[in-house]
Design an enzyme around this catalytic site. Structure first.
Site, PDB file in Angstrom:
ATOM      1  N   GLY A  59       0.784  -1.225   0.000  1.00  0.00           N
ATOM      2  CA  GLY A  59       0.000   0.000   0.000  1.00  0.00           C
ATOM      3  C   GLY A  59       0.815   1.275   0.000  1.00  0.00           C
ATOM      4  O   GLY A  59       0.258   2.361  -0.100  1.00  0.00           O
ATOM      5  N   CYS A  60       2.121   1.182   0.099  1.00  0.00           N
ATOM      6  CA  CYS A  60       2.973   2.377   0.097  1.00  0.00           C
ATOM      7  C   CYS A  60       3.294   2.756  -1.345  1.00  0.00           C
ATOM      8  O   CYS A  60       3.571   1.896  -2.172  1.00  0.00           O
ATOM      9  CB  CYS A  60       4.269   2.123   0.854  1.00  0.00           C
ATOM     10  SG  CYS A  60       4.052   1.888   2.612  1.00  0.00           S
TER      11      CYS A  60
END
Length: 95
Positions: A59-60
Site C-alpha cells: 500500500g505504500c
C-alpha cells in the site's frame, strides 16, 4: 553490521516525546524535512535478501521493506525505503 536499531529511549512514550522535542527545534518546515531525511540516511544497511516482496509494506507509494526478529524477550525491527523522506519516516517509526 546489525541491521536492527537499538532503542535510544526507555519507552515508546519517551521516544515520542524526544522526537517532538527534536522536531520542535526547527522553525522552518524545510529544516524539519531535511532532518527527517538525515535520520533515514543514518539507518543501518538493510540486508539485500530482505528487499523482496515478502518484506515489502503493501500500500505504500514508495518501496518500503520491514523485518522483525525476536531476540530473547525483545522484538527488534529493521526497515528501509527507496525514497529519502520515507526512509526518514521509517527511522522515526523504528525509534
Amino acid at each position: 553490521m546489525d541491521p536492527f536499531l537499538a532503542p535510544e529511549d526507555p519507552t515508546a512514550a519517551a521516544a515520542i516525546a524526544a522526537i517532538a522535542d527534536e522536531l520542535g527545534v526547527f522553525d522552518d518546515w524545510m529544516e524539519r524535512y531535511q532532518y527527517i531525511i538525515e535520520l533515514g540516511r543514518k539507518l543501518p544497511p538493510f540486508p539485500e535478501e530482505w528487499s523482496n516482496d515478502a518484506h515489502r509494506v503493501p500500500g505504500c507509494q514508495s518501496k518500503v521493506w520491514m523485518h522483525a526478529e525476536r531476540r530473547g524477550e525483545n522484538l527488534y525491527f529493521a526497515g528501509a525505503s527507496d525514497a529519502a523522506i520515507v526512509a526518514g519516516l521509517v527511522a522515526l517509526l523504528l525509534r
